[in-house]
Design an enzyme around this catalytic site. Structure first.
Site, PDB file in Angstrom:
ATOM      1  CD  GLU A   8      70.448  78.850  46.258  1.00 33.45           C
ATOM      2  OE1 GLU A   8      70.481  80.093  46.382  1.00 33.45           O
ATOM      3  OE2 GLU A   8      69.420  78.182  46.392  1.00 33.45           O
ATOM      4  CE1 TYR A  46      69.265  76.064  43.923  1.00 30.61           C
ATOM      5  CE2 TYR A  46      69.575  73.849  44.793  1.00 30.61           C
ATOM      6  CZ  TYR A  46      69.390  75.201  44.999  1.00 30.61           C
ATOM      7  OH  TYR A  46      69.340  75.693  46.281  1.00 30.61           O
TER       8      TYR A  46
END
Ligand code: GDP
Ligand code: MN
Length: 422
Positions: free
Chosen positions: A232, A144
């Protein structure tokens, strides 16, 4: 008492801010395929891909771009996350599939034009007008990565986790210690140490360390150069050939930067937004759609929030937040009225104007003229106070409209709730 009220206002405005973010009103949100292209331009590794909007285009895209691929990733393009675990209203499970190349056409046909519902879309879902076809990379490991703006350090902050793929909320709950945060000094820019810390947090198993550091720096540069508010990548992945690759892309941009990011802002896809909010934005109204039954037209954000609170207090639910502003024109009031009356869920409209800079007579003629243009199907409760209030009341009275007038905010809210839920 004052503090209690303040807290209430602050928490309400936070939830309103959340709603704004959700509806991409103040922050431009772009599709994954557009984000991937932007990243690629900034030297970030992304899978090869092409976006298509019809089955015919699929056939051609495969021939042109992926003649030798055995399998492809087929990704629904909507302006919301959680697509992998989403469900189409048609029953088809999953907005992201990996399939044999000869099945891509069939699958894309089942996605295009259909409504995909995910954790982030709300129950109404979002329409898939494009699918993104990507080469299937063999991902060794999913991590992530995000960059956002941090209040505490008053600057960009990079967030990384060695586990990724699922939602960051779940990751934060399951692996709180694995999430690392690296604030970056916006004046100095990202240093090698900053980038190295991030790479250590990602803890790639096979990706080259120096090349990964370069990727992190390129991502940071993109964030700053493009006026992002969020970048993101979930998952950022590593491939068997030791590369870090962005396998997803969620990019948001600061609306205040629209003037210097014209190319990016031209990517705005209003078909993915709440149509009520699109219309409101065009009229320069501060409007946020909600799911209640009482439409509100108020001047001033604070008064708008207080109005919503008092409606709640009396057992009703607001259909929207709407601040017509301190110096709204009659035209804006008409637009505002049109938006409220076009909403089928609205069962009553509460107009609450405190005339300071805004004058009550302007609001009153706006209401009257709007009523001439749109058929008023629901009761309208009006509370006017302040500058030119007598002229305003006279205009309303002489119009012959069936209005319910109220003495004060409390009275207005009670009357609105009674009218809406009778
Ligand atoms: P989201 O659910 O909206 O965040 O959509 P993603 O783009 O993250 O796709 C969902 C999942 O599909 C990812 O978490 C990956 O596990 C998987 N995925 C996406 N792209 C690829 C790819 O190129 N190769 C492989 N093997 N899996 C992928
Ligand atoms: Mn994702």
């Amino acid at each position: 008492m004052v503090r209690g009220l303040l807290n209430k206002l602050v928490s309400r405005s936070l939830s309103v801010a959340g709603k704004w973010q959700h509806h991409q009103l103040r922050r431009l949100n772009i599709h994954e395929y557009q984000g991937a292209e932007l990243m690629s331009k900034h030297g970030v590794n992304v899978p090869r891909g092409v976006a298509v909007s019809s089955v015919e285009e699929v056939r051609k895209a495969i021939k042109d771009y992926f003649p030798n691929e055995n399998e492809l990733v087929v990704k629904s393009q909507i302006l919301a996350g959680g697509r992998g675990l989403g469900t189409f209203k048609s029953g088809l499970q999953g907005g992201v599939h990996i399939v044999k190349t000869d099945q891509v056409e069939d699958l894309a046909g089942k996605m295009l034009g259909q409504i995909l519902v995910t954790k982030q879309t709300g129950p109404q879902g979002k329409i898939v007008s494009k699918v993104y076809l990507c080469e299937k990379l063999s991902l060794v490991n999913e991590m992530y990565f995000a960059i956002t703006l941090d209040r505490t350090s008053a600057g960009p902050i990079i967030i990384a986790c060695s586990k990724g793929g699922t939602s960051i909320e779940d990751l934060a709950e399951k692996f709180p210690d694995m999430i690392i945060k690296v604030p970056v000094d916006v004046f100095e820019g990202i240093t090698d140490e900053d980038a190295a810390k991030v790479v250590d947090g990602l803890a790639p198993k096979v990706a080259d360390r120096n090349k990964s550091i370069e990727q992190v720096k390129n991502l940071y540069k993109l964030f700053v150069d493009c006026d992002c508010t969020l970048l993101e990548i979930n998952p950022i992945a590593e491939t068997a050939d030791n590369q870090l690759v962005a396998a997803d892309a969620k990019l948001n941009f600061d609306d205040n930067a629209a003037y210097r990011q014209k190319e990016i802002f031209a990517l705005r896809d209003t078909t993915q937004e709440d149509p009520r909010e699109v219309t409101a934005a065009k009229a320069d109204l501060n409007y946020i759609g909600l799911d209640g039954e009482i439409g509100c037209m108020v001047n001033g954000a604070g008064l708008a929030m207080a109005t919503m609170d008092i409606i709640k207090l009396h057992g009703g639910t607001p259909a929207n937040f709407l601040d017509v502003g301190g110096n709204a024109s009659e035209g804006q009031v008409i637009e505002a009225f049109k938006i409220l009356t076009a909403d089928d869920k609205v069962k009553a409209i509460l107009v609450n104007i405190f005339g300071g800079i805004m004058k009550c007579d302007v609001i009153a003629s706006g209401i009257v003229n709007a009523a001439k243009e749109v058929a008023l199907k629901v009761p309208v409760i009006v509370r006017l106070e302040g500058t030119n209030v007598d002229q305003g009341k006279r205009i309303l009275k002489e119009s012959g409209m069936a209005l319910i007038t109220a003495e004060d905010l409390d009275d207005a809210a009670q009357k609105a709730v009674k009218a809406a839920y009778k």
